[in-house]
Design an enzyme around this catalytic site. Sequence first.
Site, PDB file in Angstrom:
ATOM      1  N   HIS A  78      -5.438  -4.420  -0.251  1.00 16.33           N
ATOM      2  CA  HIS A  78      -5.422  -3.389  -1.299  1.00 16.33           C
ATOM      3  C   HIS A  78      -5.588  -3.950  -2.711  1.00 16.33           C
ATOM      4  CE1 HIS A  78      -4.366  -0.137   1.450  1.00 16.33           C
ATOM      5  NE2 HIS A  78      -3.728  -1.082   2.113  1.00 16.33           N
ATOM      6  N   LYS A 131     -11.890  -1.235   2.744  1.00 24.02           N
ATOM      7  CA  LYS A 131     -11.260  -0.395   1.714  1.00 24.02           C
ATOM      8  C   LYS A 131     -12.157  -0.367   0.471  1.00 24.02           C
ATOM      9  CE  LYS A 131      -6.836  -1.428   3.830  1.00 24.02           C
ATOM     10  NZ  LYS A 131      -6.739  -0.300   4.738  1.00 24.02           N
ATOM     11  N   SER A 183       0.799  -1.225   0.000  1.00 27.53           N
ATOM     12  CA  SER A 183       0.000   0.000   0.000  1.00 27.53           C
ATOM     13  C   SER A 183       0.829   1.271   0.000  1.00 27.53           C
ATOM     14  CB  SER A 183      -0.936   0.007   1.198  1.00 27.53           C
ATOM     15  OG  SER A 183      -0.184   0.019   2.392  1.00 27.53           O
TER      16      SER A 183
HETATM   17  N1  PMP Z   1      -3.625  -5.323   5.738  1.00 18.17           N
HETATM   18  C1  PMP Z   1      -3.193  -4.295   4.999  1.00 18.17           C
HETATM   19  C2  PMP Z   1      -2.189  -4.553   3.927  1.00 18.17           C
HETATM   20  C3  PMP Z   1      -3.671  -3.003   5.240  1.00 18.17           C
HETATM   21  O1  PMP Z   1      -3.237  -1.969   4.531  1.00 18.17           O
HETATM   22  C4  PMP Z   1      -4.627  -2.809   6.265  1.00 18.17           C
HETATM   23  C5  PMP Z   1      -5.226  -1.442   6.551  1.00 18.17           C
HETATM   24  N2  PMP Z   1      -4.372  -0.391   6.550  1.00 18.17           N
HETATM   25  C6  PMP Z   1      -5.034  -3.912   6.990  1.00 18.17           C
HETATM   26  C7  PMP Z   1      -4.535  -5.156   6.703  1.00 18.17           C
HETATM   27  C8  PMP Z   1      -6.043  -3.757   8.093  1.00 18.17           C
HETATM   28  O2  PMP Z   1      -7.307  -3.614   7.569  1.00 18.17           O
HETATM   29  P1  PMP Z   1      -8.490  -2.945   8.388  1.00 18.17           P
HETATM   30  O3  PMP Z   1      -8.380  -1.469   8.190  1.00 18.17           O
HETATM   31  O4  PMP Z   1      -9.706  -3.530   7.810  1.00 18.17           O
HETATM   32  O5  PMP Z   1      -8.284  -3.312   9.817  1.00 18.17           O
END
Ligand code: PMP
Length: 396
Positions: free
Chosen positions: A214, A244, A186
């Site tokens: 992502h 997301k 990300s």
């Molecule tokens: N895995 C990745 C690669 C993420 O970017 C994120 C969120 N930033 C998460 C897991 C966690 O997801 P959530 O916001 O649904 O807790």
Amino acid sequence: MSSKVLDVFLNENLAELKANGLYNEIEPVQGPNGPIIDINGKKLINLSSNNYLGLATDERLKKVAKEAVDTHGVGAGAVRTINGTLNLHIELEKKLAEFKGTEAVISYQSGFNCNMAAISAVMDKNDAILSDELNHASIIDGCRLSKAKIIRFGHSDMDDLRKKAKEAVDSGLYNKIMVITDGVFSMDGDIAKLPEIVEIAEEFDLITYVDDAHGSGVLGKGAGTVKHFGLQDKVDFQMGTLSKAIGVIGGYVAGKANLIEWLKVRSRPFLFSTAVSPADAVASRRAVEILMESTELHDKLWENGNYLKAGLKQLGFNIGNSETPITPCIIGEEKAAQEFSRRLLEAGVYAKSIVFPTVPKGTGRVRNMPTAAHTKEMLDQAIQAYEKVGKEMGLI
Ligand code: PMP
């Protein structure tokens, strides 16, 4: 009386973060998280959201969420294993399994706790986990929680992965070995080399785990990174988030029936924490249906991503090696990245700076997340703001 030791610890450390430009300010958003957001009464073009497809404010999702409040109330009432498994949770999981092309799905309250839950339910102190060095914090924490030996490999460095997988197998020290990676990274927008990872996994009998937070909604015509590469039968854990592209809240693992059955009896956030609300469950399911019905939002996201990238590149910015709509603008020094973001805000664009420890030191950046909901006019305005601030700061 409050603890003096705690006060000293907090005050010293907060002051140090601020002095080093490592302190992230949090600005509350008034109203919805759309392509235009209101911060402190100022309407800004929003380039910092993970709401990739604009579904967080979609009328179709809002409608079913409101209905679910009427039919099911606002909370699930208990943890899943007592009596908090609503028919709506089951329907969501069925729809997700269809979407991902797997036998079954288990859902959690967030992507973060999904990683904590799923990794630690399967791996233990007699195991090893090969983890990409740029994996998300929730993967790192899930690995730590499992007590397995964590072996980091260079970011998407397949020679390093192969070497470390061989060493781990040859050592004879571990019962099970997992390889774990983000599907899309990300901070840079690059895609994991899944075909090679799967090949190495087959060679050394590794368990494969892809965090597709992502990639879902973005790659594979919406179904994610694993589908993008046609590897649905070769990846054990397809983890995803509902927060997301799906626009709501929650996380999930898609996989074989026996894996999901195991996670339902062994993963602690499933066993000991209440599931998402009825409105969340139906809104997520509706979003998945929308993605399965049409690629319109997905296509628009890519069109907008390509447009913004071309505009920033033409101005002479370093946009890194993104292969997805995520568009980093790498500035370098932490304070400069934060200053750039601050000036963009003054110029009407909300694009958050990302600095150490989220990204390696010296690679501070402003990260842009164009979405399907942006118009060309909004993106043009953002590009103009970039030009203005870039020239002011002598970066272009
Ligand atoms: N895995 C990745 C690669 C993420 O970017 C994120 C969120 N930033 C998460 C897991 C966690 O997801 P959530 O916001 O649904 O807790």
